[in-house]
Design an enzyme around this catalytic site. Sequence first.
Site, PDB file in Angstrom:
ATOM      1  CE  LYS A  19      19.996  -1.551  -6.070  1.00 30.70           C
ATOM      2  NZ  LYS A  19      19.354  -0.204  -6.006  1.00 30.70           N
ATOM      3  CD  GLU A  65       7.523  -9.875   1.822  1.00 30.22           C
ATOM      4  OE1 GLU A  65       6.399  -9.355   1.715  1.00 30.22           O
ATOM      5  OE2 GLU A  65       7.720 -10.939   2.419  1.00 30.22           O
ATOM      6  CD  GLU A  87       1.943  -0.909  -3.870  1.00 32.29           C
ATOM      7  OE1 GLU A  87       2.833  -1.184  -4.683  1.00 32.29           O
ATOM      8  OE2 GLU A  87       1.928  -1.323  -2.699  1.00 32.29           O
ATOM      9  N   GLY A 121      18.989   0.332  -9.831  1.00 34.19           N
ATOM     10  CA  GLY A 121      18.400  -0.990  -9.986  1.00 34.19           C
ATOM     11  C   GLY A 121      18.804  -1.626 -11.298  1.00 34.19           C
ATOM     12  CB  CYS A 164       4.055  -2.727   0.478  1.00 38.05           C
ATOM     13  SG  CYS A 164       4.948  -3.289   1.922  1.00 38.05           S
ATOM     14  N   GLY A 201      21.524  -3.484  -9.339  1.00 33.60           N
ATOM     15  CA  GLY A 201      20.475  -4.437  -8.928  1.00 33.60           C
ATOM     16  C   GLY A 201      20.370  -5.602  -9.893  1.00 33.60           C
ATOM     17  N   GLY A 211      23.885   1.659  -5.913  1.00 34.64           N
ATOM     18  CA  GLY A 211      23.819   1.877  -7.360  1.00 34.64           C
ATOM     19  C   GLY A 211      22.381   1.791  -7.820  1.00 34.64           C
TER      20      GLY A 211
HETATM   21  P1  NAD Z   1      11.436  -0.733  -7.642  1.00 32.73           P
HETATM   22  O1  NAD Z   1      10.883  -2.088  -7.708  1.00 32.73           O
HETATM   23  O2  NAD Z   1      11.788  -0.051  -8.929  1.00 32.73           O
HETATM   24  O3  NAD Z   1      12.760  -0.694  -6.739  1.00 32.73           O
HETATM   25  C1  NAD Z   1      12.977  -1.510  -5.600  1.00 32.73           C
HETATM   26  C2  NAD Z   1      14.444  -1.931  -5.570  1.00 32.73           C
HETATM   27  O4  NAD Z   1      14.736  -2.700  -6.727  1.00 32.73           O
HETATM   28  C3  NAD Z   1      15.428  -0.751  -5.601  1.00 32.73           C
HETATM   29  O5  NAD Z   1      16.577  -1.064  -4.842  1.00 32.73           O
HETATM   30  C4  NAD Z   1      15.789  -0.686  -7.069  1.00 32.73           C
HETATM   31  O6  NAD Z   1      17.035  -0.065  -7.316  1.00 32.73           O
HETATM   32  C5  NAD Z   1      15.823  -2.139  -7.447  1.00 32.73           C
HETATM   33  N1  NAD Z   1      15.639  -2.419  -8.873  1.00 32.73           N
HETATM   34  C6  NAD Z   1      14.971  -1.680  -9.793  1.00 32.73           C
HETATM   35  N2  NAD Z   1      15.034  -2.264 -10.998  1.00 32.73           N
HETATM   36  C7  NAD Z   1      15.755  -3.404 -10.844  1.00 32.73           C
HETATM   37  C8  NAD Z   1      16.155  -4.452 -11.726  1.00 32.73           C
HETATM   38  N3  NAD Z   1      15.830  -4.441 -13.022  1.00 32.73           N
HETATM   39  N4  NAD Z   1      16.862  -5.483 -11.219  1.00 32.73           N
HETATM   40  C9  NAD Z   1      17.186  -5.521  -9.916  1.00 32.73           C
HETATM   41  N5  NAD Z   1      16.851  -4.552  -9.039  1.00 32.73           N
HETATM   42  C10 NAD Z   1      16.135  -3.510  -9.492  1.00 32.73           C
HETATM   43  O7  NAD Z   1      10.434   0.123  -6.851  1.00 32.73           O
HETATM   44  P2  NAD Z   1      10.426   1.719  -6.714  1.00 32.73           P
HETATM   45  O8  NAD Z   1      10.674   2.413  -8.029  1.00 32.73           O
HETATM   46  O9  NAD Z   1      11.330   2.066  -5.621  1.00 32.73           O
HETATM   47  O10 NAD Z   1       8.931   1.945  -6.359  1.00 32.73           O
HETATM   48  C11 NAD Z   1       7.965   1.766  -7.379  1.00 32.73           C
HETATM   49  C12 NAD Z   1       6.769   1.032  -6.851  1.00 32.73           C
HETATM   50  O11 NAD Z   1       7.164  -0.169  -6.165  1.00 32.73           O
HETATM   51  C13 NAD Z   1       5.990   1.782  -5.806  1.00 32.73           C
HETATM   52  O12 NAD Z   1       5.157   2.736  -6.347  1.00 32.73           O
HETATM   53  C14 NAD Z   1       5.261   0.658  -5.138  1.00 32.73           C
HETATM   54  O13 NAD Z   1       4.147   0.279  -5.883  1.00 32.73           O
HETATM   55  C15 NAD Z   1       6.237  -0.467  -5.151  1.00 32.73           C
HETATM   56  N6  NAD Z   1       6.950  -0.595  -3.863  1.00 32.73           N
HETATM   57  C16 NAD Z   1       6.584  -1.604  -3.029  1.00 32.73           C
HETATM   58  C17 NAD Z   1       7.228  -1.749  -1.829  1.00 32.73           C
HETATM   59  C18 NAD Z   1       6.906  -2.843  -0.876  1.00 32.73           C
HETATM   60  O14 NAD Z   1       7.313  -2.782   0.274  1.00 32.73           O
HETATM   61  N7  NAD Z   1       6.219  -3.885  -1.274  1.00 32.73           N
HETATM   62  C19 NAD Z   1       8.219  -0.867  -1.446  1.00 32.73           C
HETATM   63  C20 NAD Z   1       8.584   0.157  -2.325  1.00 32.73           C
HETATM   64  C21 NAD Z   1       7.937   0.258  -3.537  1.00 32.73           C
END
Ligand code: NAD
Length: 476
Positions: A172, A247, A381, A205, A281, A209, A203
């Site tokens: 996903k 991660e 972050e 999250g 990150c 997700g 789709g």
């Molecule tokens: P996020 O955690 O919202 O999304 C990451 C993934 O998780 C996406 O595929 C998303 O659709 C999915 N997701 C979101 N809510 C979910 C849920 N309830 N259950 C299962 N899956 C879910 O992150 P984001 O909105 O893309 O970015 C927000 C913050 O996350 C950034 O500002 C940063 O701080 C952090 N981030 C970290 C990394 C890393 O590599 N560690 C990468 C991207 C973002």
Amino acid sequence: MSAHTFIDQYIGGKWIPSASPETLDVRNPATEEVLAVVPAGGAADVDAAVAAARSAARAWGAGDKAQRLAPLERLVAGLAAAQEEIAETVTAELGCPIGFATSVQAALPLGVANNYLGILAGYEFEERVGHSTVYHEPVGVVAAITPWNYPLHQIVAKVIPALAAGCVVVLKPAEDTPLTARLFARLVDEAGFPPGVFNLVIGTGTAAGAALAAHPDVDAVSFTGSTAVGRLIAEQAGRGIKRVTLELGGKSASVVLPGADLAKAVNVTVANVFANSGQTCSAWTRLLVPEEQYAEALAIAAEAAAKYVPADPARPETRVGPLVNAKQLDRVRGYINDAIAEGARVVVGGPQPPAGLATGFYVSPTILADVTTDMAVAREEIFGPVLCVMSFDDAEDALRIANATDYGLAGAVWAADDAEAAAFARRMDTGQVDINGGRFNLAAPFGGYKSSGVGRELGRHGLEEYLQTKSLQFRA
Ligand code: NAD
């Protein structure tokens, strides 16, 4: 490029129409135009994908490694042949400058995937421990949930070791970068894996997700993204007794000890933070320098930052493009404004949009001075091109500041010699530290201490996240 509408998901070895009538717009962050429309899959798509994966799991997992190596080798060849298309796709949907998209976004996952071919070829899935034979068996059905910042790398760093271990996968990807994920699925399809071994559900999250992470027939969840969502996923995995790899975010420090090459340390740190518009990150978002060199470090940083002028990411000379979306732009500007309100001093950049870029999610690359450990910008972050420069009295003070965050993903130490830098790095609460400019190693374990995560990706450690042991005891 005119917006193309896709209605399909990749499930059971075929592109099939999504069960969901809802859609998501994929936007080019530089032009704000809709690039493509993709399905907003939900629980029904996830159910179909998990069922397809489950039906393929036993045969794929029971096969020997030669059977797994053959399609993986074809996939790696496909990744190699598609380098240009990968870079262009990442630039279009992420806004990453094409030069960086080519040298990192496309090339790094190819290197990671290639490395796993060698690891798989040499890995012993069976060992003798006294009168026991220990088998390293695949965990089963893996849910891979990935972010948008390094869209192909995050996919490859999960999917390739999972498949190599004999697991089957439902991916996903992030809703901002589904086109890179579709391209990857096309390459998997062309490589000729058995149907169901790899499945893609695009789709949101909260719908796809969450359904995938909580699915009772998923054995392991590998997630990269925010700490807030990581916590939710860990809770669900706990209830389902599932293996979980997380991660999460970072707030890494680049520590310049007295006697280090200050100019080199500051220049490399600025480049590290501004790459990919700061959406990394493991970025070294806090630069720690000795009090007596503070003014000099700020001057060097300001000069280095002048080379980062936001511009169209499709142009080869561009070093910094836009942020991924409007939400991230608001978030990054909000952090800069809050820092100023808390007493930080803007050395370069600031909350105002960069000149001459009325369209696109552009933020000014920013350097903040007089940042203290109690400020949000020093602890949280930001995920944008914002470097906080802080001063320390002595090495103990530097260590206190470096460790004064809930995160612990990466870091850098600069000193007169490697032994001194390494001794300091051993006391940092973090999973990776680059010593005097040591380069990223795609075969070394990558992952966090503290709230930066659980488990490791990359190299042999990354493969073992997808294995579980079985011990058979024989009569001695
Ligand atoms: P996020 O955690 O919202 O999304 C990451 C993934 O998780 C996406 O595929 C998303 O659709 C999915 N997701 C979101 N809510 C979910 C849920 N309830 N259950 C299962 N899956 C879910 O992150 P984001 O909105 O893309 O970015 C927000 C913050 O996350 C950034 O500002 C940063 O701080 C952090 N981030 C970290 C990394 C890393 O590599 N560690 C990468 C991207 C973002």
